[in-house]
Design a protein around this motif. Structure first.
Motif, PDB file in Angstrom:
ATOM      1  N   GLY A  63       0.707  -1.311  -0.051  1.00  0.00           N
ATOM      2  CA  GLY A  63       0.091   0.027   0.029  1.00  0.00           C
ATOM      3  C   GLY A  63       0.891   1.279   0.065  1.00  0.00           C
ATOM      4  N   GLY A  64       0.098   2.561  -0.301  1.00  0.00           N
ATOM      5  CA  GLY A  64       0.849   3.552  -0.082  1.00  0.00           C
ATOM      6  C   GLY A  64       1.589   3.823  -1.427  1.00  0.00           C
ATOM      7  N   GLY A  65       1.634   3.262  -2.453  1.00  0.00           N
ATOM      8  CA  GLY A  65       2.304   3.555  -3.750  1.00  0.00           C
ATOM      9  C   GLY A  65       3.834   3.081  -3.421  1.00  0.00           C
ATOM     10  N   LEU A  66       3.943   1.834  -2.685  1.00  0.00           N
ATOM     11  CA  LEU A  66       5.228   1.392  -2.622  1.00  0.00           C
ATOM     12  C   LEU A  66       6.090   0.929  -3.666  1.00  0.00           C
ATOM     13  N   LEU A  67       5.255   0.464  -4.640  1.00  0.00           N
ATOM     14  CA  LEU A  67       5.649  -0.373  -5.971  1.00  0.00           C
ATOM     15  C   LEU A  67       5.802   0.618  -7.125  1.00  0.00           C
ATOM     16  N   GLU A  68       5.407   1.764  -6.855  1.00  0.00           N
ATOM     17  CA  GLU A  68       5.523   2.850  -7.829  1.00  0.00           C
ATOM     18  C   GLU A  68       6.911   2.911  -8.484  1.00  0.00           C
ATOM     19  N   GLY A  69       6.962   2.724  -9.948  1.00  0.00           N
ATOM     20  CA  GLY A  69       8.124   2.896 -10.691  1.00  0.00           C
ATOM     21  C   GLY A  69       9.020   1.471 -10.730  1.00  0.00           C
ATOM     22  N   VAL A  70       8.450   0.449 -10.014  1.00  0.00           N
ATOM     23  CA  VAL A  70       9.141  -0.764  -9.975  1.00  0.00           C
ATOM     24  C   VAL A  70       8.918  -1.559 -11.189  1.00  0.00           C
ATOM     25  N   GLN A  71       9.947  -2.208 -11.709  1.00  0.00           N
ATOM     26  CA  GLN A  71      10.059  -2.796 -13.129  1.00  0.00           C
ATOM     27  C   GLN A  71       9.735  -4.214 -13.087  1.00  0.00           C
ATOM     28  N   ALA A  72      10.255  -4.976 -12.130  1.00  0.00           N
ATOM     29  CA  ALA A  72      10.245  -6.344 -12.016  1.00  0.00           C
ATOM     30  C   ALA A  72       9.909  -6.989 -10.210  1.00  0.00           C
ATOM     31  N   ILE A  73       9.336  -7.763 -10.074  1.00  0.00           N
ATOM     32  CA  ILE A  73       9.079  -8.384  -8.786  1.00  0.00           C
ATOM     33  C   ILE A  73       9.727  -9.811  -8.590  1.00  0.00           C
ATOM     34  N   GLY A  74      10.192 -10.107  -7.782  1.00  0.00           N
ATOM     35  CA  GLY A  74      10.610 -11.621  -7.229  1.00  0.00           C
ATOM     36  C   GLY A  74       9.831 -11.938  -6.098  1.00  0.00           C
ATOM     37  N   VAL A  75       9.236 -13.280  -6.141  1.00  0.00           N
ATOM     38  CA  VAL A  75       8.696 -13.843  -5.070  1.00  0.00           C
ATOM     39  C   VAL A  75       9.260 -14.673  -4.355  1.00  0.00           C
ATOM     40  N   SER A  76       9.592 -14.592  -3.039  1.00  0.00           N
ATOM     41  CA  SER A  76       9.848 -15.695  -2.149  1.00  0.00           C
ATOM     42  C   SER A  76       8.745 -16.226  -0.998  1.00  0.00           C
ATOM     43  N   SER A  77       8.662 -17.518  -0.723  1.00  0.00           N
ATOM     44  CA  SER A  77       7.768 -17.765  -0.176  1.00  0.00           C
ATOM     45  C   SER A  77       8.081 -18.884   0.817  1.00  0.00           C
ATOM     46  N   GLN A  78       7.111 -19.263   2.023  1.00  0.00           N
ATOM     47  CA  GLN A  78       7.442 -20.233   2.851  1.00  0.00           C
ATOM     48  C   GLN A  78       7.433 -21.638   2.143  1.00  0.00           C
TER      49      GLN A  78
END
Length: 485
Positions: A63-78
């Motif tokens: 929330g709050g525009g945290l991902l603004e301008g982000v070009q790629a996302i990686g996901v780690s999980s349990q």
């Protein structure tokens, strides 16, 4: 290159870090706990979780525009969570997560069905345990046959989150790291064992495509690249920047030792779990059942209020604890494989019967048990030049004073940080650079290493090795041939 994000969905919360794609510097972060509903298991966490809870906390953390301008996302999980889906892609039942003690009988069933521990080690590099997806499938088939019959697709937590972020496309993907923990994919061959899925679940199911470490799982309609994702252990290794010659010792209630190696290790005894990492290498892991629980038990016995007080007391003793040796097999032990044994305190003399010597023996016993686990890897040709020490207990002065000399290597104590989320972001930067042709698809981006304290054995090495030998002698007398059996 711009900015990337790493998302770590742990058993309790979602953590997001936004990083500079070139340097790895953390620019922004977000956090939100998972909304938890329903009865808790004995361990304080539910064994069944609606995966929508992961999406809800993800949305809140971002929330709050945290991902603004982000070009790629990686996901780690349990790791070890299984999300069973029907043929329409809907969850058949809540995700089965965590240690899941209810599946212990199923683990024993599976070991017998394939012909023992050695057969499993040969097949997929690990012996089934209650937490593993393959074991949970067996439990499902035995206890919820209707749900098992409707299960058409099997995903892990990070696979499911990546699939959701991409808008639930027809193609479903995973990575080598996550797949290597399922119990139905072999790190040695790089292939699934669908026969083991059928053995556990009662029928075949669709499994996600295993893509390469720098491959993208896809791109969202908004143009956001999503990398392969991986399990928390592999993401943390990537975030720490560990490479060939590095090992990681994790001090939880139980302990684990893992190292980067160039090949999968098949271990007939089942002591080594042969995982893959997030870079194309391998992560052999050896676990001990007794690490910080040894310290907590020692503190309770002598009335120390906390582990810091126990550590301060231990520092009043000297290496070797005046001849006191503790074999810390309080819950039985996996390394060596002594499931029904108990702990041992040897070397009791009038002059050694002091709280400070007992406290020191607890620290030395815990660390020598982990050194045994390290030696299992070294004995198979794994090079260990430096050791990253993780967990809150790594900050204790008694641990830092004894570990380098007992382990016989340089010890690195990284500052606490969200290494799994950072590793997920590093994977995102790698996939982004590889897709743009600016990074080698075989080599992850060179990010700044973790800020850390570096401890060398120095002149204490000979003393530490003498203490280690004292421990090994007691272990051999008490449990002869434990590591040869």
């Amino acid at each position: 290159m711009g900015i990337v994000a790493g998302l770590d969905s742990s058993p309790d919360f979602t953590r997001i870090v936004v990083c500079d794609a070139d340097t790895g510097a953390v620019l922004r972060q977000g956090y939100a706990p998972h909304p938890m509903e329903g009865a808790e298991s004995a361990g304080g966490r539910p064994s069944d979780v609606d995966p929508q809870a992961w999406l809800l906390s993800l949305g809140e953390a971002a929330g709050g525009g945290l991902l603004e301008g982000v070009q790629a996302i990686g996901v780690s999980s349990q790791q070890n969570a299984v999300v069973p889906l029907d043929s329409q892609g809907n969850t058949v039942r809540p995700a089965m997560v965590g240690g899941d003690k209810r599946a212990q009988v199923a683990a024993a069933d599976l070991i017998d069905a394939v012909g023992g521990r050695e057969a499993w080690a040969q097949a997929v590099g690990c012996v089934p345990q209650a937490a593993q997806p393959v074991t949970k499938l067996r439990w499902l088939a035995k206890n919820e046959p209707d749900a098992a019959a409707r299960t058409a697709v099997l995903l892990q937590a990070h696979d499911w989150l990546v699939w959701q972020l991409l808008g639930r496309p027809v193609r479903r993907t995973t990575d080598r790291g996550g797949a290597s923990g399922t119990g139905y994919w072999s790190a040695a061959t790089g292939a699934y064992r669908p026969d083991l899925v059928e053995l556990a679940l009662g029928h075949q199911a669709m499994l996600p495509e295993v893509i390469g470490p720098s491959d993208a799982a896809g791109t969202t309609p908004e143009g956001l690249l999503i990398s392969a994702g991986t399990g928390e252990t592999m993401a943390a290794a990537l975030g720490l920047g560990i490479g060939h010659g590095d090992a990681v010792v994790s001090l939880g209630a139980s302990g684990s030792v893992m190292a980067v190696h160039h090949e999968a290790l098949v271990d007939q005894s089942g002591m080594i779990t042969s995982l893959a990492d997030a870079t194309g290498m391998h992560l052999p892991v050896v676990t001990t059942l007794n690490a910080v629980r040894t310290l907590r038990g020692a503190a309770e016995l002598i009335g120390a209020p906390d582990l810091e007080a126990l550590s301060d007391l231990a520092m009043k003793s000297t290496p070797g604890s005046h001849g006191l040796v503790m074999l810390p097999y309080l819950e039985g032990e996996r390394t060596p494989n002594l499931p029904h044994t108990a702990g041992t305190l040897a070397g009791l003399r009038r002059e050694s019967m002091k709280p400070e010597h007992f406290a020191r023996a607890a620290f030395e016993g815990m660390l020598c048990g982990l050194a045994d686990a390290l030696d299992v890897l070294r004995g198979r040709g794994v090079e260990v030049r430096r050791i990253f020490l993780l967990g809150a207990a790594a900050e204790l002065s008694a641990v830092q004073a004894a570990a380098p000399a007992l382990f016989g290597a340089q010890v690195v104590v990284p500052q606490p940080a969200d290494y799994a989320a950072i590793g997920a972001a590093r994977q995102a930067a790698w996939a982004l650079g590889a897709s743009q042709g600016t990074l080698d698809p075989r080599t992850p981006p060179a990010w700044q290493g973790a800020a850390a304290q570096v401890l060398d054995p120095g002149e204490e090495l000979a003393v530490g090795q003498a203490v280690r030998q004292q421990y090994v002698s007691v272990r051999e007398q008490t449990h002869p041939g434990a590591f040869r059996g």
